[in-house]
Scaffold this motif. Structure first.
Motif, PDB file in Angstrom:
ATOM      1  N   LEU A  33      90.334 -15.836  -3.801  1.00 31.31           N
ATOM      2  CA  LEU A  33      89.372 -16.445  -4.717  1.00 31.31           C
ATOM      3  C   LEU A  33      88.121 -15.594  -4.877  1.00 31.31           C
ATOM      4  O   LEU A  33      87.599 -15.440  -5.994  1.00 31.31           O
ATOM      5  N   VAL A  34      87.623 -15.016  -3.777  1.00 27.69           N
ATOM      6  CA  VAL A  34      86.418 -14.188  -3.843  1.00 27.69           C
ATOM      7  C   VAL A  34      86.617 -13.013  -4.787  1.00 27.69           C
ATOM      8  O   VAL A  34      85.729 -12.657  -5.572  1.00 27.69           O
ATOM      9  N   ILE A  35      87.798 -12.408  -4.734  1.00 29.25           N
ATOM     10  CA  ILE A  35      88.087 -11.278  -5.626  1.00 29.25           C
ATOM     11  C   ILE A  35      88.041 -11.723  -7.077  1.00 29.25           C
ATOM     12  O   ILE A  35      87.485 -11.040  -7.946  1.00 29.25           O
ATOM     13  N   GLY A  36      88.620 -12.880  -7.364  1.00 27.51           N
ATOM     14  CA  GLY A  36      88.577 -13.404  -8.725  1.00 27.51           C
ATOM     15  C   GLY A  36      87.163 -13.627  -9.205  1.00 27.51           C
ATOM     16  O   GLY A  36      86.808 -13.278 -10.341  1.00 27.51           O
ATOM     17  N   ILE A  37      86.310 -14.161  -8.315  1.00 22.38           N
ATOM     18  CA  ILE A  37      84.904 -14.419  -8.666  1.00 22.38           C
ATOM     19  C   ILE A  37      84.184 -13.130  -9.011  1.00 22.38           C
ATOM     20  O   ILE A  37      83.346 -13.088  -9.923  1.00 22.38           O
ATOM     21  N   LEU A  38      84.503 -12.043  -8.301  1.00 25.14           N
ATOM     22  CA  LEU A  38      83.831 -10.764  -8.533  1.00 25.14           C
ATOM     23  C   LEU A  38      84.190 -10.147  -9.879  1.00 25.14           C
ATOM     24  O   LEU A  38      83.386  -9.436 -10.494  1.00 25.14           O
ATOM     25  N   PHE A  39      85.411 -10.415 -10.348  1.00 26.95           N
ATOM     26  CA  PHE A  39      85.890  -9.712 -11.540  1.00 26.95           C
ATOM     27  C   PHE A  39      85.895 -10.540 -12.823  1.00 26.95           C
ATOM     28  O   PHE A  39      86.208 -10.021 -13.883  1.00 26.95           O
ATOM     29  N   GLY A  40      85.569 -11.804 -12.740  1.00 28.59           N
ATOM     30  CA  GLY A  40      85.568 -12.572 -13.984  1.00 28.59           C
ATOM     31  C   GLY A  40      85.367 -14.050 -13.779  1.00 28.59           C
ATOM     32  O   GLY A  40      85.315 -14.546 -12.650  1.00 28.59           O
TER      33      GLY A  40
END
Length: 459
Positions: free
Chosen positions: A136-143
């Motif tokens: 989830l954190v990765i998703g938050i960083l990219f969009g």
């Protein structure tokens, strides 16, 4: 900045795949042994402990808590890392005083099959939540959630980490942990120097929220100090690393991991505190940080999150395969079954990313509350060496803790208001106190009418 971050993520992923040796036997895949059958040394084990517990979620949580609640919110989250000290004592007792080779073996000896069943349920939920949170954190960083960039980032990150995790299991995880932790420390040091250079790291900014025992920050600190006794025992990633090396190496690795982790989490959380001190009405933490720090520090801020997410996810997957194949014995502990298990856990994590709760701290609070059923087990059965606690005490504790975790989840999400309109962390404190005191009373009551029969195993 997004292009640079993408390139950085790609480079970290490629190097992680390259340095991941393919496991050729079960010892390497499930026990982290080297090709020559050697155990991990102190440096490798310590840095692996640190990087697998400094999750991307943890860094972000520490910063967000600092943003909203000041330095006390950050210190509250850092207090959870005292778990390394209680975890060291738990491992030392299980392995070298009672003579068991896993937490499940100890619980089965004391409480029968239900002892390990309840435990396996709690740690399976913990593992799935870790997969979910770090993806989830990765998703938050990219969009923005639901956007094509968000979905692509989440999918690619999950696939790449899954690939090298499946290659080498726990041994590959240890190898990549070392690389990722060294890289993390370098980036973190540069980021700290840049932030210090902005002149924002002043005592006035760091103390913009005064200490008030009724405020969420100090309340959450009290919650952490209650949960830290049982929290490490329900974390299979930490516990698995407690069974890899000799007694001295294991103990030292836990102690060193404690102070290193607390420093890293506190430093990163202070970036959120600084943002909170400079925030204008309606501004998010990332917006404030970009405004006061600029692009380069923010790029490094995001890179640290990516590194920690990747290092935690591969360790979580290796622990998941060990849980299902070795500890639960649901399948034969073969390389094929271990890899299939990793795939299943990634798919479950992705499912939660797209349909689950996006509150990152909820997973910590819920799993931490559920883990508190283990506190009386630790106090009475492990450290107290009581062998006469009846099964009903254990099961009652489990039901009480899981019920408390479920209650906090629905209360914090706003689905119910059974505990009034207090702040959610105040409710969490009440629930944690009830579970801890109630659990200890259940064990005490169970021991009243039984006769103690010391039966400590020897290693």
């Amino acid at each position: 900045m997004e292009i640079t971050l993408t390139l950085a993520v790609a480079a970290i992923a490629i190097i992680s795949v390259i340095i991941s040796p393919k496991a050729k036997n079960k010892g390497a895949f499930f026990q982290g042994l080297s090709p020559a059958g050697g155990q991990p040394g102190l440096l490798l084990l310590t840095l692996s402990q640190v990087t697998t517990w400094i999750f991307a979620r943890s860094l972000l949580n520490a910063a967000i808590l600092g943003f909203y609640y000041g330095i006390w919110g950050t210190l509250a989250y850092a207090a959870y890392y005292l778990s390394f000290l209680t975890g060291a004592k738990i491992i030392d007792s299980v392995r070298f005083q009672h003579g068991f080779d896993s937490i499940q073996a100890f619980l089965t000896d004391r409480f029968g099959a239900w002892g390990s069943r309840c435990y396996n349920f709690v740690i399976a939920v913990r593992l799935i939540s870790e997969v979910f949170a770090n993806i989830l954190v990765i998703g938050i960083l990219f969009g923005v959630a639901g956007s094509s960039s968000y979905t692509l980032a989440v999918a690619l990150f999950a696939i790449v980490t899954l690939v090298y995790s499946m290659l080498g299991g726990l041994h590959a995880s240890l190898r990549t942990d070392l690389f990722q932790m060294v890289l993390f420390l370098i980036v973190m040091t540069v980021l700290t120097v840049l932030v210090m250079g902005t002149g924002q790291a002043t005592l006035e900014n760091l103390m913009f929220k005064p200490f008030d025992i009724s405020e969420p920050g100090p309340i959450l600190l009290m919650v952490a100090l209650l949960q830290v006794w049982s929290y490490p025992m329900h974390d299979p990633v930490m516990m698995d690393r407690g069974f890899l090396a000799d007694r001295t190496t294991t103990r030292k690795s836990f102690y060193h991991a404690a102070w290193i982790s607390i420093i890293c989490i506190t430093l990163f959380g202070c970036f959120g505190v600084i943002a909170g001190a400079n925030a204008m009405s309606g501004e998010s933490m990332n917006t404030v940080l970009m405004r006061i720090l600029g692009e380069t520090p923010m790029l490094l801020f995001n890179i640290t999150l990516v590194i920690s997410a990747m290092s935690t996810l591969d360790s979580t997957l290796s622990s998941s395969s060990k849980l299902v194949a070795v500890d639960m014995k649901w399948v034969e502990p073969s390389l094929k079954n271990g890899r299939i298990t990793m795939l299943v856990f990634v798919l479950l994590g992705l499912l939660l990313v797209f349909i689950g709760n996006k509150d990152l701290f909820s997973a910590v609070a819920v799993s931490g509350t559920a883990s508190m059923y283990l506190a009386p087990v630790i106090f009475f059965s492990l450290w107290g060496k009581r062998t006469d606690i009846p099964l009903w005490s254990y099961l009652s504790c489990f039901v009480l803790a899981v019920g408390g975790a479920a209650l906090y989840f629905v209360e914090s999400a706003g689905h119910t208001q059974l505990l009034g309109d207090s702040h959610k962390y105040t409710k969490l404190l009440y629930i944690s106190l009830t579970v801890l005191i109630g659990g200890c009373l259940l064990f005490w009551a169970g021991a009243l009418n039984t006769k103690q029969q010391p039966q400590t195993k020897t290693a």
